[in-house]
Design an enzyme around this catalytic site. Structure first.
Site, short mmCIF file in Angstrom:
data_model
loop_
_atom_site.label_atom_id
_atom_site.label_comp_id
_atom_site.label_asym_id
_atom_site.label_seq_id
_atom_site.Cartn_x
_atom_site.Cartn_y
_atom_site.Cartn_z
N CYS A 168 -23.29 20.37 18.66
CA CYS A 168 -22.79 19.42 17.67
C CYS A 168 -23.93 18.60 17.08
O CYS A 168 -24.41 17.65 17.70
CB CYS A 168 -21.75 18.51 18.33
N CYS A 177 -23.15 14.95 16.40
CA CYS A 177 -23.15 14.13 17.61
C CYS A 177 -24.58 13.88 18.11
O CYS A 177 -24.92 12.77 18.52
CB CYS A 177 -22.38 14.83 18.73
N ASP A 178 -25.42 14.89 18.11
CA ASP A 178 -26.68 14.81 18.85
C ASP A 178 -27.94 14.89 17.99
O ASP A 178 -29.04 14.72 18.50
CB ASP A 178 -26.72 15.93 19.90
C1 LIG Z 1 -21.40 18.92 23.74
C2 LIG Z 1 -20.53 18.09 22.83
C3 LIG Z 1 -20.92 16.82 22.49
C4 LIG Z 1 -20.11 16.03 21.66
N1 LIG Z 1 -20.53 14.78 21.36
C5 LIG Z 1 -19.75 14.01 20.56
C6 LIG Z 1 -20.16 12.69 20.22
O1 LIG Z 1 -21.24 12.22 20.60
N2 LIG Z 1 -19.33 11.96 19.41
C7 LIG Z 1 -18.15 12.45 18.94
O2 LIG Z 1 -17.44 11.73 18.25
N3 LIG Z 1 -17.75 13.71 19.24
C8 LIG Z 1 -18.51 14.49 20.03
N4 LIG Z 1 -18.14 15.77 20.31
C9 LIG Z 1 -16.88 16.27 19.71
C10 LIG Z 1 -15.69 15.71 20.48
O3 LIG Z 1 -15.87 15.94 21.85
C11 LIG Z 1 -14.40 16.37 20.01
O4 LIG Z 1 -14.27 16.21 18.61
C12 LIG Z 1 -13.20 15.73 20.69
O5 LIG Z 1 -13.32 15.82 22.09
C13 LIG Z 1 -11.90 16.41 20.25
O6 LIG Z 1 -10.85 15.81 20.95
P1 LIG Z 1 -9.47 16.55 21.20
O7 LIG Z 1 -8.67 15.62 22.03
O8 LIG Z 1 -8.93 17.03 19.93
O9 LIG Z 1 -9.80 17.86 22.04
P2 LIG Z 1 -10.66 18.16 23.34
O10 LIG Z 1 -11.62 17.09 23.66
O11 LIG Z 1 -11.16 19.54 23.13
O12 LIG Z 1 -9.56 18.17 24.50
C14 LIG Z 1 -8.63 19.21 24.60
C15 LIG Z 1 -7.77 18.98 25.83
O13 LIG Z 1 -6.73 19.96 25.82
C16 LIG Z 1 -6.59 20.50 27.10
N5 LIG Z 1 -5.97 21.82 27.00
C17 LIG Z 1 -6.40 22.95 26.39
N6 LIG Z 1 -5.52 23.95 26.53
C18 LIG Z 1 -4.49 23.43 27.25
C19 LIG Z 1 -3.28 23.95 27.76
N7 LIG Z 1 -2.90 25.24 27.56
N8 LIG Z 1 -2.46 23.14 28.48
C20 LIG Z 1 -2.81 21.84 28.70
N9 LIG Z 1 -3.95 21.30 28.25
C21 LIG Z 1 -4.77 22.08 27.54
C22 LIG Z 1 -7.99 20.49 27.69
O14 LIG Z 1 -7.91 20.53 29.11
C23 LIG Z 1 -8.47 19.13 27.17
O15 LIG Z 1 -8.02 18.11 28.01
C24 LIG Z 1 -18.89 16.55 21.16
C25 LIG Z 1 -18.50 17.85 21.51
C26 LIG Z 1 -19.29 18.61 22.34
C27 LIG Z 1 -18.83 20.01 22.73
#
Ligand SMILES: Cc1cc2nc3c(=O)[nH]c(=O)nc-3n(C[C@H](O)[C@H](O)[C@H](O)COP(=O)(O)OP(=O)(O)OC[C@H]3O[C@@H](n4cnc5c(N)ncnc54)[C@H](O)[C@@H]3O)c2cc1C
Length: 355
Positions: free
Chosen positions: A172, A175-176
């Site tokens: 990302c 992010c980084d």
């Molecule tokens: C390495 C990295 C660094 C990042 N750094 C930043 C940053 O500095 N700042 C920033 O704003 N964003 C950052 N991001 C992006 C950010 O993490 C995501 O945009 C954010 O986490 C998305 O949130 P979400 O809740 O939509 O999904 P996710 O965080 O992807 O969470 C998905 C959830 O769904 C669950 N899940 C999946 N399938 C199922 C299922 N079948 N049943 C039940 N649960 C399920 C998973 O267990 C998880 O809990 C980063 C991403 C990465 C990969």
């Protein structure tokens, strides 16, 4: 991973039983309030996923007296659990570690009465209400569902890359990228996302080397033109990363020429893997629409084609993919779900102050 039938005593990871009376007292990074599971399997709203979208939805739904159940997945906390410093989430001027931020969100959701169960939903039936969801051998039912199952970055899947994630390897640039001011970085990939990441990184890096397996990019002509014309961007064509070099932090990559098979080392301080994301939609595909990239489609704000099922976060968003946008989306989905429940007289109308 399989779970025992009926109870949750054998769950791999933390369960939190919410207790609205209980203050937020547990140290950050520790379980908040662990109690024997009461076995509740019915809810006005079930939230699938415990990343920023799911947990924000849980905070809002819990504060609207909906006592949500969060089926948070085995990767509880979501993508931020694999990152270190988060510097762009508002409210943390010194930055905050990703897992600590997620612990705080969990504590906040539990405080208002959300029940958090860290299991993957394996099957759903959205044909009639109450909706049915199965996870770890248990059937759950809900009048409404918020899908916040996120997306996963696709990695190169080599040992050195996994070992150096958060130590110079990232997926990302938004992010980084900031951490690589005046440094040389590698961007792996050849589609529009890779080109976008590379161009964004030119704001910080001294040099950006794009590594692509073929002899031309897949991305749009406009993006290609911008990248190829940029003085800071250089392309290693017909090349693939076979190893990320470095012990405690990235020092470069080993590249293999996909035509000749020759290998060479390219020194660098960071590696951005930009070969795509996979939205976690598998269990919903029979019921909900996906777009050509595999992301869930919304109708209007957060609604889906199934009345009473809402979506939030990265599972529907391939554009912004940030914790703060996912959290904002979780808020919107919870408000939409509460209003939908109230319109269908399935919930006590929350007071305005609950939001
Ligand atoms: C390495 C990295 C660094 C990042 N750094 C930043 C940053 O500095 N700042 C920033 O704003 N964003 C950052 N991001 C992006 C950010 O993490 C995501 O945009 C954010 O986490 C998305 O949130 P979400 O809740 O939509 O999904 P996710 O965080 O992807 O969470 C998905 C959830 O769904 C669950 N899940 C999946 N399938 C199922 C299922 N079948 N049943 C039940 N649960 C399920 C998973 O267990 C998880 O809990 C980063 C991403 C990465 C990969």
């Amino acid at each position: 991973m399989t779970q025992g039938m009926g109870g949750f005593g054998s769950l791999k990871s933390l369960q939190i039983i919410g207790d609205a009376e209980q203050p937020l007292a547990a140290p950050v990074g520790q379980p908040v309030a662990v109690a024997p599971d009461e076995g509740r399997t019915e809810a006005k709203v079930i939230i699938v996923g415990s990343g920023p979208a799911g947990l924000t939805a849980a905070i809002y739904a819990a504060r609207a007296n909906l006592a949500p159940i969060v089926l948070g997945g085995y990767e509880a906390g979501g993508q931020l659990m694999i990152t270190s410093e988060v510097e762009n989430f508002p409210g943390f001027p010194e930055g905050i570690q990703g897992p600590e931020l997620m612990d705080r969100m969990r504590a906040q959701a539990a405080r208002f009465g959300a029940l958090l169960v860290d299991v993957d939903v394996e099957r759903v039936d959205f044909s009639a209400r109450p909706f049915r969801l199965w996870a770890a051998g248990v059937e759950y039912t809900a009048q409404s569902v918020i899908v916040a199952s996120g997306a996963s970055a696709i990695w190169l899947d080599i040992e050195s890359e996994t070992r150096l994630r958060g130590r110079g390897v990232s997926a990302c640039a938004t992010c980084d990228g900031f951490f690589f001011r005046d440094r040389k970085v590698i961007v792996v990939g050849g589609g529009d996302s890779a080109l976008e990441e590379a161009l964004f990184l030119t704001n910080f890096a001294s040099e950006v080397v794009m590594v692509h397996r073929r002899d031309q990019f897949r991305g749009s002509r406009i993006m290609q033109g911008r990248a190829l014309a940029h003085p800071k961007i250089r392309v290693a064509w017909n090349s693939q990363v076979v190893e990320v070099l470095g012990d405690q932090k990235v020092t470069g990559v080993r590249l293999r020429d996909t035509v000749t098979g020759d290998e060479r080392d390219e020194p660098a301080d960071g590696v951005f893997v930009a070969i795509g994301h996979r939205p976690n939609t598998g269990v919903f595909r029979d019921w909900l629409e996906v777009d050509p990239k595999g992301y869930l489609t919304v109708h209007g704000e957060t609604a889906t084609r199934v009345d009473g099922v809402f979506v939030a976060g990265d599972v529907r968003d391939h554009r912004y993919r940030q914790a703060v946008t996912a959290a904002g989306d979780g808020c919107r989905a919870a408000i939409d779900a509460e209003r939908w429940l109230a319109e269908h007289e399935l919930a006590e109308r929350a007071t305005a102050s609950a939001w």
